[in-house]
Design an enzyme around this catalytic site. Structure first.
Site, PDB file in Angstrom:
ATOM      1  N   ALA A  66       0.848  -1.189   0.000  1.00  0.00           N
ATOM      2  CA  ALA A  66       0.000   0.000   0.000  1.00  0.00           C
ATOM      3  C   ALA A  66       0.887   1.242   0.000  1.00  0.00           C
ATOM      4  O   ALA A  66       2.040   1.217   0.441  1.00  0.00           O
ATOM      5  CB  ALA A  66      -0.911  -0.011   1.221  1.00  0.00           C
ATOM      6  N   GLY A 110       0.794  -5.159   1.388  1.00  0.00           N
ATOM      7  CA  GLY A 110      -0.403  -5.351   0.573  1.00  0.00           C
ATOM      8  C   GLY A 110      -0.101  -6.075  -0.730  1.00  0.00           C
ATOM      9  O   GLY A 110      -0.996  -6.679  -1.324  1.00  0.00           O
ATOM     10  N   GLU A 113      -0.272  -9.590   0.137  1.00  0.00           N
ATOM     11  CA  GLU A 113      -1.682  -9.883   0.437  1.00  0.00           C
ATOM     12  C   GLU A 113      -2.524  -9.996  -0.837  1.00  0.00           C
ATOM     13  O   GLU A 113      -3.401 -10.858  -0.944  1.00  0.00           O
ATOM     14  CB  GLU A 113      -2.240  -8.800   1.368  1.00  0.00           C
ATOM     15  CG  GLU A 113      -1.582  -8.867   2.744  1.00  0.00           C
ATOM     16  CD  GLU A 113      -1.954  -7.698   3.649  1.00  0.00           C
ATOM     17  OE1 GLU A 113      -2.274  -7.946   4.812  1.00  0.00           O
ATOM     18  OE2 GLU A 113      -1.924  -6.538   3.195  1.00  0.00           O
ATOM     19  N   GLU A 133       4.915  -4.626   7.545  1.00  0.00           N
ATOM     20  CA  GLU A 133       4.159  -3.554   8.190  1.00  0.00           C
ATOM     21  C   GLU A 133       4.689  -3.236   9.586  1.00  0.00           C
ATOM     22  O   GLU A 133       4.675  -2.084  10.025  1.00  0.00           O
ATOM     23  CB  GLU A 133       2.667  -3.920   8.268  1.00  0.00           C
ATOM     24  CG  GLU A 133       1.940  -3.919   6.927  1.00  0.00           C
ATOM     25  CD  GLU A 133       2.029  -5.245   6.162  1.00  0.00           C
ATOM     26  OE1 GLU A 133       2.880  -6.091   6.508  1.00  0.00           O
ATOM     27  OE2 GLU A 133       1.249  -5.408   5.205  1.00  0.00           O
TER      28      GLU A 133
HETATM   29  N1  DAK Z   1       4.559   3.236  -0.719  1.00  0.00           N
HETATM   30  C1  DAK Z   1       4.971   4.375  -1.293  1.00  0.00           C
HETATM   31  N2  DAK Z   1       6.172   4.517  -1.925  1.00  0.00           N
HETATM   32  C2  DAK Z   1       6.980   3.449  -1.978  1.00  0.00           C
HETATM   33  C3  DAK Z   1       6.616   2.202  -1.402  1.00  0.00           C
HETATM   34  C4  DAK Z   1       5.332   2.100  -0.755  1.00  0.00           C
HETATM   35  N3  DAK Z   1       4.871   0.971  -0.234  1.00  0.00           N
HETATM   36  N4  DAK Z   1       7.625   1.330  -1.614  1.00  0.00           N
HETATM   37  C5  DAK Z   1       8.580   1.999  -2.296  1.00  0.00           C
HETATM   38  N5  DAK Z   1       8.190   3.283  -2.525  1.00  0.00           N
HETATM   39  C6  DAK Z   1       8.915   4.326  -3.242  1.00  0.00           C
HETATM   40  C7  DAK Z   1      10.110   4.826  -2.433  1.00  0.00           C
HETATM   41  O1  DAK Z   1       9.686   5.792  -1.493  1.00  0.00           O
HETATM   42  C8  DAK Z   1      10.982   5.390  -3.527  1.00  0.00           C
HETATM   43  O2  DAK Z   1      10.462   6.655  -3.902  1.00  0.00           O
HETATM   44  P1  DAK Z   1      11.467   7.917  -4.105  1.00  0.00           P
HETATM   45  O3  DAK Z   1      12.244   8.002  -2.841  1.00  0.00           O
HETATM   46  O4  DAK Z   1      12.288   7.499  -5.289  1.00  0.00           O
HETATM   47  O5  DAK Z   1      10.531   9.059  -4.360  1.00  0.00           O
HETATM   48  C9  DAK Z   1      10.747   4.435  -4.692  1.00  0.00           C
HETATM   49  O6  DAK Z   1       9.507   3.774  -4.412  1.00  0.00           O
HETATM   50  C10 DAK Z   1      11.818   3.363  -4.824  1.00  0.00           C
HETATM   51  O7  DAK Z   1      11.947   2.736  -3.545  1.00  0.00           O
HETATM   52  P2  DAK Z   1      13.337   2.572  -2.793  1.00  0.00           P
HETATM   53  O8  DAK Z   1      14.268   3.684  -3.145  1.00  0.00           O
HETATM   54  O9  DAK Z   1      13.033   2.375  -1.367  1.00  0.00           O
HETATM   55  O10 DAK Z   1      13.882   1.234  -3.489  1.00  0.00           O
HETATM   56  P3  DAK Z   1      14.858   0.151  -2.856  1.00  0.00           P
HETATM   57  O11 DAK Z   1      15.196  -0.765  -3.967  1.00  0.00           O
HETATM   58  O12 DAK Z   1      15.982   0.799  -2.105  1.00  0.00           O
HETATM   59  O13 DAK Z   1      13.989  -0.633  -1.755  1.00  0.00           O
HETATM   60  C11 DAK Z   1      11.992  -1.768  -0.948  1.00  0.00           C
HETATM   61  C12 DAK Z   1      12.912  -1.431  -2.164  1.00  0.00           C
HETATM   62  C13 DAK Z   1      10.779  -2.490  -1.496  1.00  0.00           C
HETATM   63  C14 DAK Z   1      12.757  -2.722  -0.031  1.00  0.00           C
HETATM   64  C15 DAK Z   1      11.616  -0.481  -0.185  1.00  0.00           C
HETATM   65  O14 DAK Z   1      11.105   0.455  -1.151  1.00  0.00           O
HETATM   66  C16 DAK Z   1      10.579  -0.695   0.859  1.00  0.00           C
HETATM   67  O15 DAK Z   1      10.872  -1.184   1.950  1.00  0.00           O
HETATM   68  N6  DAK Z   1       9.309  -0.293   0.568  1.00  0.00           N
HETATM   69  C17 DAK Z   1       8.226  -0.299   1.541  1.00  0.00           C
HETATM   70  C18 DAK Z   1       7.718  -1.714   1.728  1.00  0.00           C
HETATM   71  C19 DAK Z   1       6.607  -1.750   2.781  1.00  0.00           C
HETATM   72  O16 DAK Z   1       6.787  -1.428   3.962  1.00  0.00           O
HETATM   73  N7  DAK Z   1       5.411  -2.191   2.360  1.00  0.00           N
HETATM   74  C20 DAK Z   1       4.256  -2.339   3.231  1.00  0.00           C
HETATM   75  C21 DAK Z   1       3.413  -1.097   3.167  1.00  0.00           C
HETATM   76  S1  DAK Z   1       1.967  -1.208   4.262  1.00  0.00           S
HETATM   77  C22 DAK Z   1      -5.654  -2.818   3.536  1.00  0.00           C
HETATM   78  C23 DAK Z   1      -5.048  -3.118   2.371  1.00  0.00           C
HETATM   79  C24 DAK Z   1      -3.667  -3.137   2.266  1.00  0.00           C
HETATM   80  C25 DAK Z   1      -2.892  -2.776   3.320  1.00  0.00           C
HETATM   81  C26 DAK Z   1      -3.499  -2.454   4.503  1.00  0.00           C
HETATM   82  C27 DAK Z   1      -4.872  -2.442   4.610  1.00  0.00           C
HETATM   83  N8  DAK Z   1      -7.071  -2.811   3.675  1.00  0.00           N
HETATM   84  C28 DAK Z   1      -7.890  -3.471   2.634  1.00  0.00           C
HETATM   85  C29 DAK Z   1      -7.752  -2.270   4.796  1.00  0.00           C
HETATM   86  C30 DAK Z   1      -1.438  -2.794   3.136  1.00  0.00           C
HETATM   87  C31 DAK Z   1      -0.529  -2.159   3.860  1.00  0.00           C
HETATM   88  C32 DAK Z   1       0.863  -2.114   3.368  1.00  0.00           C
HETATM   89  O17 DAK Z   1       1.182  -2.674   2.344  1.00  0.00           O
END
Ligand code: DAK
Length: 259
Positions: A66, A110, A113, A133
């Site tokens: 997400a 997500g 998921e 998360e």
């Molecule tokens: N959201 C927004 N931007 C993201 C992102 C995300 N999830 N993941 C990556 N980006 C963006 C980064 O901010 C970066 O943007 P700039 O800095 O260039 O502007 C760009 O994508 C490239 O990312 P990185 O520079 O970080 O790239 P790396 O190769 O160094 O790292 C990475 C890749 C995947 C390890 C890292 O980007 C990372 O850790 N990303 C976040 C992963 C994460 O925590 N995901 C979980 C998010 S919470 C629901 C439905 C769904 C959900 C909840 C409720 N309902 C139906 C109620 C879901 C929740 C989630 O998914």
């Protein structure tokens, strides 16, 4: 159909390929992307010529989850009252036709998921699955704590959700999260081959099988077995059942009509 964050192709006339296309943020699942995904899935459901869908991302990311930027400042009352990002997501799990997730690169939060909402996951060797998360101060919200333990068992689900670590494609296959690992270069080709096989069968039968397997997760065994038997008997009302069995006996390829 033209969308900002989704590409859609009818690769074969019975297979729809849906590609998440928001590369600058690793296909982060923002509101608009999810809405578009819901629209495309609805159109596939309504198109009698499509029997099976493939959901994929880019080489680097299926999706990194997400959109954290969209979520960061949201307060509880807003999230609760607007039922934050619930509607679009439910379209994936409610879809009655089969969806194959073809994952390369990151499938996180997500992203993992949404892959689990699909009916099977095949992965390229680069795939990395995780529920990170916990590392950003929240918990899975679209089935990570519910579907993941049903796939991989309690211990590994706890391991992934509580540490936020990623698991690679080999580990995911050993754990039973995914059905196959293939080289990245042939991921789409393999997914298409699977989809085309499924699409060559009777659509109502394929949909009954999907419904029946999903019922296994919602009912005790005795009820699930009864449900399966009802559908099995119902299949005898289909022309496709008569044709499939006649074709076997006549040693020829069946011609299914989807009725
Ligand atoms: N959201 C927004 N931007 C993201 C992102 C995300 N999830 N993941 C990556 N980006 C963006 C980064 O901010 C970066 O943007 P700039 O800095 O260039 O502007 C760009 O994508 C490239 O990312 P990185 O520079 O970080 O790239 P790396 O190769 O160094 O790292 C990475 C890749 C995947 C390890 C890292 O980007 C990372 O850790 N990303 C976040 C992963 C994460 O925590 N995901 C979980 C998010 S919470 C629901 C439905 C769904 C959900 C909840 C409720 N309902 C139906 C109620 C879901 C929740 C989630 O998914």
């Amino acid at each position: 159909m033209s969308h900002k964050f989704i590409r859609f192709e009818k690769e074969d006339k019975k297979v729809g390929v849906i590609t998440l296309n928001r590369p600058e943020v690793l296909n982060a699942l923002g509101g608009q992307l999810i809405e578009e995904l819901g629209q495309v899935l609805k159109a596939c459901e309504e198109d009698p010529k499509i029997h099976c869908m493939i959901l994929m991302g880019s080489e680097k990311a299926f999706t990194a989850g997400a959109d954290i930027k969209e979520m960061q400042a949201k307060i509880y009352s807003e999230a609760f009252l607007e039922d934050f990002i619930t509607k679009g997501w439910e379209k994936v799990s409610a879809c009655r036709k089969p969806i194959i997730a073809a994952v390369s690169g990151y499938a996180l939060g997500g992203g993992c998921e949404i892959a689990m909402m699909c009916d099977m996951i095949i992965a390229g060797e680069s795939a990395k699955f995780g529920q990170p998360e916990v590392t950003i101060g929240t918990l899975p919200g679209a089935g990570g704590t519910q579907r993941l333990p049903r796939s991989v068992g309690k211990s590994k689900a706890m391991d992934l959700c509580l540490t936020g670590r990623m698991m690679d494609a080999q580990e995911a296959e050993r754990a039973g999260l995914i059905s196959r690992v293939v080289p990245d270069a042939v991921l789409k080709k393999e997914a298409l081959a699977i989809a085309q096989t499924i699409a060559s069968y009777s659509l109502p039968v394929v949909m009954m099988i999907k419904e029946s397997i999903n019922r296994a997760f919602e009912t005790p065994l005795s009820e699930g077995l009864k449900f399966e038997r009802r559908l099995f008997h119902a299949s005898f009302s289909l022309e496709d059942q008569k044709e499939g069995m006649a074709a076997f006996l006549e040693k020829r390829t069946p011609k299914f009509k989807g009725k």
